[in-house]
Design a protein around this motif. Structure first.
Motif, short mmCIF file in Angstrom:
data_model
loop_
_atom_site.label_atom_id
_atom_site.label_comp_id
_atom_site.label_asym_id
_atom_site.label_seq_id
_atom_site.Cartn_x
_atom_site.Cartn_y
_atom_site.Cartn_z
N ASN A 1 10.21 59.38 12.14
CA ASN A 1 11.15 60.12 12.96
C ASN A 1 10.86 59.81 14.42
OD1 ASN A 1 12.51 61.60 10.85
ND2 ASN A 1 10.61 62.77 10.61
N LEU A 2 11.87 59.33 15.12
CA LEU A 2 11.72 58.95 16.51
C LEU A 2 12.37 60.00 17.41
CD1 LEU A 2 12.65 55.18 16.18
CD2 LEU A 2 10.38 56.19 16.20
N LYS A 3 11.71 60.30 18.49
CA LYS A 3 12.22 61.29 19.43
C LYS A 3 13.62 60.90 19.92
CE LYS A 3 11.27 63.49 23.89
NZ LYS A 3 10.36 63.53 25.05
N GLY A 4 14.55 61.82 19.82
CA GLY A 4 15.91 61.56 20.27
C GLY A 4 16.77 60.83 19.28
N VAL A 5 16.22 60.51 18.09
CA VAL A 5 16.97 59.80 17.06
C VAL A 5 17.15 60.72 15.87
CG1 VAL A 5 17.04 57.78 15.57
CG2 VAL A 5 16.02 57.61 17.85
N SER A 6 18.38 60.92 15.44
CA SER A 6 18.68 61.92 14.42
C SER A 6 18.22 61.53 13.03
CB SER A 6 20.19 62.22 14.41
OG SER A 6 20.93 61.04 14.16
N THR A 7 18.23 60.22 12.72
CA THR A 7 17.86 59.79 11.38
C THR A 7 16.53 59.04 11.41
OG1 THR A 7 19.12 57.74 11.68
CG2 THR A 7 20.26 59.59 10.64
N ALA A 8 15.80 59.13 10.31
CA ALA A 8 14.51 58.45 10.21
C ALA A 8 14.73 56.94 10.13
CB ALA A 8 13.75 58.94 8.98
N TYR A 9 13.83 56.19 10.75
CA TYR A 9 13.93 54.73 10.78
C TYR A 9 12.90 54.12 9.85
CZ TYR A 9 17.40 53.00 14.03
OH TYR A 9 18.58 52.61 14.59
N GLU A 10 13.35 53.15 9.06
CA GLU A 10 12.42 52.42 8.21
C GLU A 10 11.79 51.29 9.02
OE1 GLU A 10 12.17 50.22 3.83
OE2 GLU A 10 14.08 51.02 4.58
N VAL A 11 10.48 51.18 8.94
CA VAL A 11 9.77 50.19 9.75
C VAL A 11 8.78 49.42 8.88
CG1 VAL A 11 9.97 51.55 11.86
CG2 VAL A 11 7.95 51.82 10.40
N GLN A 12 8.38 48.27 9.41
CA GLN A 12 7.34 47.45 8.78
C GLN A 12 6.18 47.32 9.77
OE1 GLN A 12 7.45 46.25 5.68
NE2 GLN A 12 9.58 46.79 5.21
N LEU A 13 4.95 47.35 9.24
CA LEU A 13 3.76 47.25 10.07
C LEU A 13 3.20 45.83 9.92
CD1 LEU A 13 2.07 50.64 9.08
CD2 LEU A 13 3.88 50.21 10.77
N ILE A 14 3.42 45.00 10.92
CA ILE A 14 3.03 43.59 10.81
C ILE A 14 1.88 43.25 11.74
CG2 ILE A 14 5.30 42.88 10.01
CD1 ILE A 14 5.92 41.85 12.79
N VAL B 1 19.69 44.80 30.42
CA VAL B 1 20.10 44.89 29.02
C VAL B 1 19.92 46.33 28.60
CG1 VAL B 1 19.73 44.08 26.67
CG2 VAL B 1 19.40 42.51 28.58
N MET B 2 21.01 46.97 28.20
CA MET B 2 20.92 48.41 27.92
C MET B 2 21.73 48.77 26.68
SD MET B 2 23.40 49.80 31.00
CE MET B 2 22.80 48.60 32.19
N GLY B 3 21.37 49.90 26.10
CA GLY B 3 22.08 50.38 24.93
C GLY B 3 21.15 51.14 24.01
N TYR B 4 21.73 51.76 23.01
CA TYR B 4 20.97 52.57 22.05
C TYR B 4 19.85 51.79 21.37
CZ TYR B 4 20.26 55.84 18.15
OH TYR B 4 19.72 56.71 17.24
N PRO B 5 20.05 50.52 20.95
CA PRO B 5 18.96 49.78 20.31
C PRO B 5 17.74 49.60 21.21
CG PRO B 5 21.05 48.71 19.85
CD PRO B 5 21.32 49.76 20.90
N VAL B 6 17.96 49.56 22.53
CA VAL B 6 16.83 49.44 23.47
C VAL B 6 15.94 50.67 23.36
CG1 VAL B 6 16.17 49.21 25.89
CG2 VAL B 6 18.19 48.00 25.03
N ASN B 7 16.57 51.84 23.28
CA ASN B 7 15.80 53.07 23.15
C ASN B 7 14.99 53.08 21.85
OD1 ASN B 7 16.96 53.96 25.54
ND2 ASN B 7 18.62 55.03 24.50
N ILE B 8 15.60 52.57 20.78
CA ILE B 8 14.90 52.52 19.50
C ILE B 8 13.66 51.63 19.61
CG2 ILE B 8 15.05 51.81 17.09
CD1 ILE B 8 16.61 54.34 17.74
N ALA B 9 13.82 50.45 20.22
CA ALA B 9 12.68 49.54 20.37
C ALA B 9 11.56 50.18 21.17
CB ALA B 9 13.14 48.24 21.03
N ALA B 10 11.91 50.89 22.22
CA ALA B 10 10.89 51.57 23.03
C ALA B 10 10.17 52.64 22.21
CB ALA B 10 11.54 52.19 24.27
N ARG B 11 10.93 53.37 21.38
CA ARG B 11 10.32 54.40 20.53
C ARG B 11 9.39 53.78 19.48
NH1 ARG B 11 12.56 56.87 24.08
NH2 ARG B 11 14.01 58.64 23.87
N LEU B 12 9.77 52.61 18.97
CA LEU B 12 8.93 51.94 17.99
C LEU B 12 7.60 51.53 18.62
CD1 LEU B 12 11.44 49.66 16.03
CD2 LEU B 12 10.54 51.89 15.39
N GLN B 13 7.66 51.04 19.84
CA GLN B 13 6.42 50.69 20.53
C GLN B 13 5.54 51.92 20.71
OE1 GLN B 13 3.67 50.90 23.27
NE2 GLN B 13 5.59 51.46 24.23
#
Length: 318
Positions: free
Chosen positions: A289-302, A244-256
């Motif tokens: 701000n995530l490495k390799g991602v141009s725009t800031a991501y809004e996140v929730q801390l659960i 399973v591959m794609g840009y969202p996968v990279n985002i999830a890894a950066r969030l971790q």
């Protein structure tokens, strides 16, 4: 009147009245595989219909039988059984050389969709064990592997309980997906429930096993995101071969990875959080701000703040 069919990447072929797609391609000099001689008794002539599916004649009885056995998607047709009744048809041969023939015919995967690949919305789940290196340095090899197996069993049990699939393990972390058998909202719910179960089960494991026997505890960092990805089977003989591959996968890894700097064990993108019917309590939200991602991501801390102090990592200047 004759029509035309576009073989993607090859040529536009005229199709005379009464000709099948296979007959037309062979007449035009395309080396179209047809092991059974075009009698609808094999699948080597199959094509992927890219456009104009409505301009093909309905599947024959031969096609329907094979479709039921092979679980072909609707846009895969047997060229020897398909006639054209209008313009605008574009197809792609799926077996174009001997390597393709081996993958599609001799491969063990019985899902044509997975071999071909498909785009779908999924929940992406990354988890990593914190403070594991000190345990490795202070423990015997047997204990290290034994504890790794215990912890990964906690991960696996929670993920599979909520219909997730582990795609890859690396060191002291793993990557899983949710949504292979469900819609995206349910996939997001399942990913969160699996993550919360892992946090709860790990807390029990620490209190009943790690502290008494090893005077050590473990914490994890979890990142979850949702998005449209490519799902397919690469067929290289490792694990279940699912990729399973794609840009969202990279985002999830950066969030971790961001769980460390945010000092919270479970970080989920706001996009995924808004899909949840029963939203868990969030300790806060923000933009990172995530490495390799141009725009800031809004996140929730659960999750919860870490109990042990984590070493500071210098920011990557690249």
């Amino acid at each position: 009147m004759p029509y035309q069919v576009n073989f993607k990447g090859e040529k536009v072929v005229p199709v005379e009245e009464g000709q099948t797609i296979l007959q037309a391609s062979l007449a035009a000099g395309i080396p179209h595989y047809h092991a059974c001689g075009g009698k609808g008794q094999c699948t080597t002539c199959r094509v992927l219909v890219l456009q104009g599916q409505e301009q093909l004649t309905p599947p024959t009885s031969y096609e329907r039988v094979i479709k039921n056995v092979k679980k072909f998607p609707d846009n895969v047709r047997l060229a020897c059984q398909s006639n054209i009744k209008g313009e605008g048809v574009e197809v792609q041969r799926l077996i174009r050389d001997e390597t393709d023939r081996y993958i599609f015919i001799n491969g063990s995967d019985d899902s044509t969709t997975r071999v071909m690949g498909e785009r779908r919305k999924m929940a992406l789940f990354f988890i990593d064990i914190r403070n594991f290196t000190p345990f490795i340095e202070a423990s015997l090899p047997f204990d290290v592997i034994h504890i790794m197996r215990r912890i990964f069993a906690i991960f696996r049990n929670a993920i599979t309980q909520y219909d997730g699939v582990i795609i890859e393990t690396a060191g002291d972390g793993l990557y899983a997906v949710f949504g292979l058998n469900s819609k995206i909202k349910q996939a997001a719910e399942s990913a969160v429930l699996a993550g919360l179960k892992i946090l709860a089960d790990l807390r029990i494991f620490n209190n009943t096993y790690m502290r008494p026997y090893f005077n050590h505890t473990f914490e994890v960092g979890i990142g979850v995101h949702v998005g449209k990805v490519i799902v397919g089977n690469v067929g290289i003989g490792l694990s279940n071969n699912l990729t399973v591959m794609g840009y969202p996968v990279n985002i999830a890894a950066r969030l971790q990875a961001a769980t460390r700097e945010l000092n919270n064990s479970f970080v989920i993108s706001d996009l995924a959080y808004r899909l949840l019917r029963n939203q868990p309590y969030s300790l806060g939200c923000g933009h990172i701000n995530l490495k390799g991602v141009s725009t800031a991501y809004e996140v929730q801390l659960i999750g919860k703040p870490y109990e042990t102090e984590l070493p500071t990592i210098a920011p990557d200047a690249t």
